[in-house]
Design an enzyme around this catalytic site. Structure first.
Site, short mmCIF file in Angstrom:
data_model
loop_
_atom_site.label_atom_id
_atom_site.label_comp_id
_atom_site.label_asym_id
_atom_site.label_seq_id
_atom_site.Cartn_x
_atom_site.Cartn_y
_atom_site.Cartn_z
CE LYS A 52 -0.75 1.72 4.30
NZ LYS A 52 -0.77 3.16 3.68
CD GLN A 96 -4.34 -5.07 6.48
OE1 GLN A 96 -3.91 -4.33 5.92
NE2 GLN A 96 -4.49 -6.26 5.44
CG ASP A 119 -10.23 -1.43 4.31
OD1 ASP A 119 -9.93 -1.28 3.22
OD2 ASP A 119 -9.57 -2.19 4.78
#
Ligand code: NAP
Length: 293
Positions: A52, A96, A119
């Site tokens: 990322k 995450q 997300d």
């Protein structure tokens, strides 16, 4: 049979995003900033966050990573989320997953400000997606929809079978493909481990999406002649043929299925490269304050 080149499509989108960032810089608009919160030492999570950061750098975004030990308390992590919610410098962030067992992922996700939830997991964003309204869309399904759109795959009136109903892939992609818009309008069947007659259902699919998490589960006798097959699966296996000693395989038995279908995503180089692109697209929207337009 035609390969759906996810690597090339992802590159094209990254170039478009980088051009957009350059325009923002020229117009003295703040450069998009994506942050990631990483808890613990999970190897796959570390790799994902590193990728990322690399992708952000390539398109000109600012990226930052907030690392915490796996002993961090839920209360402290909620404070971190609150800090990032209120930090005007940060346009979007992800926490995450997976998180350590003592932390509720649902509680953390619900604490993220929906406009910064790049997300696309917050119930507000999932609700907007169900209602066919604007919002952040989960990254992998977002990427799959871009693959479909940019490969010119006809969806209207087609029967789409999605195998796998996870919150991050199968369920959102089944919703997106059933909405009433230009790149959706399919009749969707969502299958899972309790589905009867899976082979018959899959064999009736014009578009088959495999998100099962079982290597080479979809065989040729489950696929209709001329179908479009999208393989979300990702399995790392040992290989003496590669420099790294590993290679990737999908949820679809590529060698036999590719002979039967009209289009197929390879693994690697299909859905994989599109996931981070989905995250970048959400972050750009957040930075431009266009999430709920
Ligand atoms: P998951 O959370 O494990 O969900 C798997 C789904 O498959 C579940 O809904 C399960 O049904 C269903 N399933 C399992 N066995 C089945 C069977 N025998 N018949 C029919 N359905 C069955 O997996 P996920 O997170 O969605 O990920 C799926 C795959 O995509 C994995 O290989 C993962 O590594 C990969 N992935 C790739 C990317 C990418 O960027 N390329 C991103 C995310 C995930 P139940 O609900 O009944 O248990």
């Amino acid at each position: 049979m035609k390969l759906i080149d996810g690597k090339k499509i992802a590159e094209d989108i990254r170039t478009e995003i980088a051009n957009e960032v350059r325009k923002m810089i020229d117009n003295e608009i703040k450069v998009p900033h994506l942050a990631a919160v990483l808890v613990g030492e999970d190897a796959a999570s570390q790799t994902y966050v590193t990728n990322k950061e690399k992708a952000c750098k390539e398109v000109g975004f600012i990226s930052s990573v907030y690392r915490y030990s796996e002993t961090i308390s839920e209360k402290k992590l909620l404070e971190v989320v609150e800090f990032l919610n209120n930090d005007e410098e940060i346009d979007g962030f992800i926490v995450q997953l997976p998180l350590p067992k003592h932390i509720s992922p649902g509680k953390i996700i619900r604490a993220i400000k929906p406009e910064k939830d790049v997300d696309g997991f917050h119930p507000v964003n999932i609700g907007n997606m169900v209602l066919n309204l604007q919002g952040h869309v989960p990254a992998t399904p977002y990427g799959i929809m871009q693959l479909i759109k940019r490969s010119g795959i006809e969806t209207e009136g087609k029967h789409c079978v999605v195998v796998g109903r996870s919150n991050i892939v199968g369920t959102p992609v089944s919703i997106l493909l059933s909405r009433n818009n230009k790149n959706a309008n399919c009749t969707v069947t969502l299958c899972h481990s309790k589905t009867n007659n899976l082979k018959e259902i899959c064999s009736s699919a014009d578009i088959l999406i495999a998100a099962i998490g079982k290597m080479e589960f979809i065989k040729a006798d489950m696929v209709k002649q001329g179908a479009v097959v999208i393989d979300v699966g990702m399995h790392r296996i040992e290989s003496s043929e590669t420099k790294s000693g590993f290679r990737l395989k999908g949820d679809v038995a590529f060698d036999e299925v590719s002979k039967k279908c009209s289009m197929i995503t390879p693994v690697p180089g299909g859905v994989g490269p599109m996931t981070i692109v989905g995250l970048l697209m959400n972050t750009l929207k957040a930075a431009k304050k266009e999430v709920y337009n």
